[in-house]
Design a protein around this motif. Structure first.
Motif, mmCIF file in Angstrom:
data_model
loop_
_atom_site.group_PDB
_atom_site.id
_atom_site.type_symbol
_atom_site.label_atom_id
_atom_site.label_comp_id
_atom_site.label_asym_id
_atom_site.label_seq_id
_atom_site.Cartn_x
_atom_site.Cartn_y
_atom_site.Cartn_z
ATOM 1 N N ILE A 11 0.843 -1.202 0.000
ATOM 2 C CA ILE A 11 0.000 0.000 0.000
ATOM 3 C C ILE A 11 0.872 1.244 0.000
ATOM 4 O O ILE A 11 1.682 1.445 0.916
ATOM 5 N N SER A 12 0.710 2.061 -1.039
ATOM 6 C CA SER A 12 1.406 3.347 -1.143
ATOM 7 C C SER A 12 0.406 4.473 -0.930
ATOM 8 O O SER A 12 -0.692 4.443 -1.496
ATOM 9 N N VAL A 13 0.791 5.466 -0.141
ATOM 10 C CA VAL A 13 0.003 6.685 0.014
ATOM 11 C C VAL A 13 0.964 7.848 -0.206
ATOM 12 O O VAL A 13 1.992 7.940 0.483
ATOM 13 N N SER A 14 0.651 8.726 -1.163
ATOM 14 C CA SER A 14 1.633 9.715 -1.595
ATOM 15 C C SER A 14 1.003 11.081 -1.807
ATOM 16 O O SER A 14 -0.176 11.196 -2.147
ATOM 17 N N ALA A 15 1.820 12.125 -1.595
ATOM 18 C CA ALA A 15 1.412 13.507 -1.819
ATOM 19 C C ALA A 15 2.052 14.005 -3.111
ATOM 20 O O ALA A 15 3.272 13.948 -3.255
ATOM 21 N N THR A 35 -2.951 7.933 7.063
ATOM 22 C CA THR A 35 -1.839 8.357 6.219
ATOM 23 C C THR A 35 -2.303 9.343 5.155
ATOM 24 O O THR A 35 -1.572 10.269 4.794
ATOM 25 N N ILE A 36 -3.523 9.162 4.642
ATOM 26 C CA ILE A 36 -4.081 10.162 3.719
ATOM 27 C C ILE A 36 -4.143 11.519 4.402
ATOM 28 O O ILE A 36 -3.805 12.553 3.812
ATOM 29 N N GLY A 37 -4.562 11.521 5.677
ATOM 30 C CA GLY A 37 -4.595 12.783 6.421
ATOM 31 C C GLY A 37 -3.223 13.411 6.542
ATOM 32 O O GLY A 37 -3.069 14.639 6.416
ATOM 33 N N GLU A 38 -2.193 12.596 6.781
ATOM 34 C CA GLU A 38 -0.823 13.124 6.850
ATOM 35 C C GLU A 38 -0.439 13.787 5.532
ATOM 36 O O GLU A 38 0.144 14.884 5.508
ATOM 37 N N MET A 39 -0.751 13.108 4.418
ATOM 38 C CA MET A 39 -0.377 13.654 3.108
ATOM 39 C C MET A 39 -1.161 14.930 2.793
ATOM 40 O O MET A 39 -0.642 15.845 2.143
ATOM 41 N N ALA A 40 -2.412 15.004 3.266
ATOM 42 C CA ALA A 40 -3.187 16.231 3.073
ATOM 43 C C ALA A 40 -2.543 17.397 3.808
ATOM 44 O O ALA A 40 -2.531 18.536 3.311
ATOM 45 N N CYS A 41 -1.979 17.126 4.988
ATOM 46 C CA CYS A 41 -1.274 18.175 5.731
ATOM 47 C C CYS A 41 -0.010 18.606 4.999
ATOM 48 O O CYS A 41 0.351 19.788 4.996
#
Length: 369
Positions: A193-197, A288-294
């Motif tokens: 699982i990758s979550v990226s900004a 983690t999506i929340g972290e990337m949104a920040c």
């Protein structure tokens, strides 16, 4: 004058098969998963030693489809084994071939056969171009994303860069905009699982999917508190811990299976352990999506979900429930890897993008002060 429909052959090696696709312009002529004998593969000492066998198996399939290599304008291989480099489309050169052969990044993976096979076919076709597109070690992290609280220890990134960037490019186009003008949080949700900004064309932050970072996944442990990991190592080896990061963690360790569909079904049927693991994985993805949104300072044009598990409507609904207050959530089930590789080559062949040169010098080696 109409734009030429370039014919591009793409090659994406996996553990016991190689995905091969032929594209005429944006049209997929065919794609096929070429199976390789596990017994034959086991006879080879290393990944690169498999190259002649895989090449010949693929050539047999192409011959069955009546494909003349000379009719192909360019060849694209998955770019494994390379050192960290910015995203883009890279012409295969001698440095890249040496690094992919040796696995310069220290990770032995079939994807390192991609540049070698593309180069081999390109030469057989009369010296046609060979490329890789957004290789697995694509690294566009901002400096702050690299920092830890330990001197000389830095965060590194391994992501599903090819599919993440293609998903973002496609979604931007659906909005009538360019990827380089948008800000997205993009996820690939599969065995890893990758979550990226993504900040205006640069993937500025994300989790290390092979380094014990980010959400747990079917085969990966995800982030674990350091003190708890030290306690684990009192009765296990460092090899055990490394395996948890890539192969034996997540659902495998918790439930004894890597089959996400099985886990979701058992969870829905009332299996308490499966429901807890399934819900925790989604919880960690959302966190983690929340972290990337920040990272993007809350200015997010969309949250994009790709990968095999996105076929699960319940997973998508749960992520929407937790995250759609940030930005619209759009699902792109499956992956666009073959299409992304062909599109990268076309952009270069059409003159829309300059090919990059792989130097073999990592994009980041540490800070000077």
């Amino acid at each position: 004058m109409a734009e030429k429909n370039y014919r591009v052959l793409v090659i994406n090696p996996g553990s016991t098969s190689t995905k091969v696709g032929l594209f005429d312009g944006e049209t997929e002529v065919f794609s096929e998963n070429v199976a390789h004998s596990a017994e034959r593969l086991a006879q080879f000492g290393g990944i690169s030693e498999q190259m002649p066998y895989r090449r010949d198996t693929i050539l047999e399939m192409l011959d069955a489809h009546g494909v003349d290599l000379a009719s192909v304008d360019a060849f694209v291989g998955r770019g494994g084994g390379l050192l960290p480099t910015p995203g883009g489309t890279y012409a295969v050169n001698e440095v890249m071939l040496r690094h992919s052969h040796d696995g310069a990044n220290g990770i032995q993976h079939p994807a390192q056969l991609g540049p070698q096979l593309a180069s081999e076919f390109a030469q057989a076709a009369g010296g046609k171009p060979a490329f890789v597109v957004n290789p697995p070690d694509t690294d566009e992290l901002c400096d702050l994303a690299r920092m830890t609280g330990v001197r000389g220890v830095y965060r590194r990134v391994h992501l599903h860069a090819l599919n993440l960037k293609e998903t973002a490019i496609r979604h931007a186009a659906s909005l009538g905009r360019r990827y380089e003008d948008c800000r997205f949080v993009v996820c690939h949700i599969g065995g890893g699982i990758s979550v990226s900004a993504h900040d205006r064309g640069q993937m500025v932050d994300g989790n290390d999917i092979v380094g014990g970072d980010g959400p747990m996944a079917p085969t990966r442990c995800g982030a674990v508190p350091v003190v708890e990991l030290l306690r684990y190592l009192e009765s296990h080896t460092t090899g055990d811990a490394r395996a948890l990061c890539m192969k034996t963690g997540g659902f495998v360790d918790l439930l004894g299976t890597s089959d996400a569909l099985e886990v979701s079904r058992r969870a829905a049927a009332g299996d308490a352990a499966c429901k807890r693991a399934w819900d925790a994985m989604i919880y960690q993805i959302c966190k983690t999506i929340g972290e990337m949104a920040c990272v993007l300072e809350g200015r997010v044009d969309g949250i994009l979900l790709g990968g095999g598990m996105v076929h699960n409507d319940g997973l998508v609904a749960d992520i929407r429930r937790r995250c759609e207050w940030i930005a619209p959530v759009t699902a792109y089930p499956g992956e666009f890897e073959l299409e992304a590789m062909a599109a990268g080559a076309r952009r270069v062949l059409c003159g829309q993008e300059e090919p990059r040169t792989y130097t073999g010098v990592p994009v980041f080696t540490g800070f000077d002060d």
